[in-house]
Design a protein around this motif. Structure first.
Motif, PDB file in Angstrom:
ATOM      1  N   TYR A   1      -2.010  -8.150  -4.249  1.00  0.00           N
ATOM      2  CA  TYR A   1      -3.027  -7.993  -5.376  1.00  0.00           C
ATOM      3  C   TYR A   1      -4.407  -7.786  -4.466  1.00  0.00           C
ATOM      4  O   TYR A   1      -5.245  -7.140  -5.056  1.00  0.00           O
ATOM      5  N   TRP A   2      -4.500  -8.508  -3.496  1.00  0.00           N
ATOM      6  CA  TRP A   2      -5.621  -8.529  -2.594  1.00  0.00           C
ATOM      7  C   TRP A   2      -5.730  -7.190  -2.018  1.00  0.00           C
ATOM      8  O   TRP A   2      -6.819  -6.525  -1.919  1.00  0.00           O
TER       9      TRP A   2
ATOM     10  N   LEU B   1      -6.784  -4.558  -4.632  1.00  0.00           N
ATOM     11  CA  LEU B   1      -8.322  -4.898  -4.511  1.00  0.00           C
ATOM     12  C   LEU B   1      -9.124  -4.102  -3.318  1.00  0.00           C
ATOM     13  O   LEU B   1      -9.844  -3.454  -3.683  1.00  0.00           O
TER      14      LEU B   1
ATOM     15  N   ALA C   1      -4.893  -5.192  -9.411  1.00  0.00           N
ATOM     16  CA  ALA C   1      -5.386  -6.515  -8.862  1.00  0.00           C
ATOM     17  C   ALA C   1      -5.366  -7.401  -9.664  1.00  0.00           C
ATOM     18  O   ALA C   1      -5.388  -8.719  -9.745  1.00  0.00           O
TER      19      ALA C   1
END
Length: 110
Positions: A3-4, A7, A50
């Motif tokens: 998820y980072w 982002l 994200a």
């Protein structure tokens, strides 16, 4: 961790789109306008991915903060836009805030 990465992709898309926005000349130039559109679509899509794991306030702060700093640096290098001492201090504070939030905030799973 993925998820980072999402982002990070969202930030890159936003930075590319925003940095190209000036070159689109109000969406009157085709190629830069396409880059802007694809960049923003990419950015918002990956930001939405994200947000499945990262709290919205944290994700937005990181996305916007890093985006502002990178767009400012690119504008300085590409469009010869000047940075005064106050602008540099402001960017240092933005980066510091993102670091503090990521290192010490309890809302972020470490």
């Amino acid at each position: 961790m993925k998820y980072w990465m999402f982002l990070g992709i969202a930030i890159i898309g936003e930075v590319i789109a925003t940095s190209t926005l000036k070159a689109s000349e109000g969406f009157s130039k085709l190629i830069p306008s396409i880059i802007v559109t694809v960049g923003y679509l990419t950015s918002f899509y990956f930001l939405s991915l994200a947000l499945k794991s990262i709290p919205v306030g944290v994700a937005y702060a990181v996305w916007a903060g890093i985006g502002v700093v990178l767009v400012t640096i690119i504008s300085w290098a590409t469009y010869d836009q000047k940075l005064d001492f106050a602008a540099i201090i402001g960017m240092v504070l933005i980066i510091s805030g993102v670091i503090v939030m990521n290192l010490f905030s309890k809302v972020i799973s470490h």
